[in-house]
Design an enzyme around this catalytic site. Sequence first.
Site, PDB file in Angstrom:
ATOM      1  CB  THR A 127      -9.086  -1.747  -0.080  1.00 16.16           C
ATOM      2  OG1 THR A 127      -8.159  -2.822  -0.234  1.00 16.16           O
ATOM      3  CG2 THR A 127     -10.502  -2.290  -0.210  1.00 16.16           C
ATOM      4  CD  GLU A 164      -9.604  -7.648   5.776  1.00 16.76           C
ATOM      5  OE1 GLU A 164      -9.855  -7.943   4.612  1.00 16.76           O
ATOM      6  OE2 GLU A 164      -8.585  -6.998   6.104  1.00 16.76           O
TER       7      GLU A 164
END
Length: 358
Positions: A230, A173
């Site tokens: 994001t 991530e």
Amino acid sequence: MAIRQRLAQPGTSGRVQARRPVRCVRLNVSAGGKVYIDPVKNECAAFAPATVANLGPGFDWMGCAVQGGGDTVVAKVIPGKPGVVEIAAIEGDGGRLSLDPAKNCIGVAATETLKLVGAVSCGVSLTLNKGLPLGSGMGSSAASAAAAAWAVNGLFGAPVPKDKLILAGLASEAAVSGYHADNVGPSLLGGFVLIRSCKPGEPVELLQLPFPNPERLHFVLVNPKFEAPTAQMRAVLPKETPMKSMINNCCQGGALVAGILTGDVKLVGESLDRDVIIEPVRAPLIPGMMAVKEAAKAAGAYGCTISGAGPTAVAIVDDPAVGARVAEAMSAAFRNAGKLDVNTAQVVKLDPEGAKFV
């Protein structure tokens, strides 16, 4: 009771608290005396589910896994190439994702998983089937990372418990969307997961929160044809927040946790609906989002907010029939107020299992 797990980062002190079933690990001693870990199978496939992160006031510290869509990774052994990771193919991404394992979340997750397994005697080749759209707000990259970690772990008999594999997911991530565990945690573990501590170089501490009577909890997920990366959605976040707003979100975050632990669907819905810090700055970037929120509640939802960084909107109901009505209302609001077509509109339940072999 919440299950408390504290994960030690490599090179730091800490402990991992987890029940570990008996697993078979095959060892291979080379002529030079070095011990290698052999795979116990030549191929392993794993699926990891979509997730809903933030849940309103739970920004970066709350997430849950949901049934329905997800990503699948098939890992195959490459003999004679210890620790090597290759990506053979990616399906369902429209050719947008890199096949370079250092630049793709499944490659990073696989590499870190091999380190957790130990000195392995082989390499791995990965094939990813994307079941989740990119930039959807449903934990797309986390599902890929979780599926890759669990599939690679499975090649060796799953010697690494799921909670420790979160460290591999976090590394993945961090490479693509930031160092946060509110997607990869629930995608691996299932259910609701509270991230108590997650800072680079420090132990990661998670709390798994049981939800009584999960058959009463339904999530309405409406994903419009709009991408909200994001990184871009994080760029608009405020650097400072008023004390009044902070108090509100602390209060609603506490109510959210109380609703989860007591199985109060209405309280969960009302609490996630009342974020006054993150949603107000992100919603204007998603065409029609505020109209979608109001339409959901008017149709019978207890609350509605942005799923993760968006653009997917999530609403909470306790009846699938009401959920179908809410989904229609939310879809119409995206089309009419946001001028956006809708990819998917679904009513799903909590996923209690997380990543699994398929």
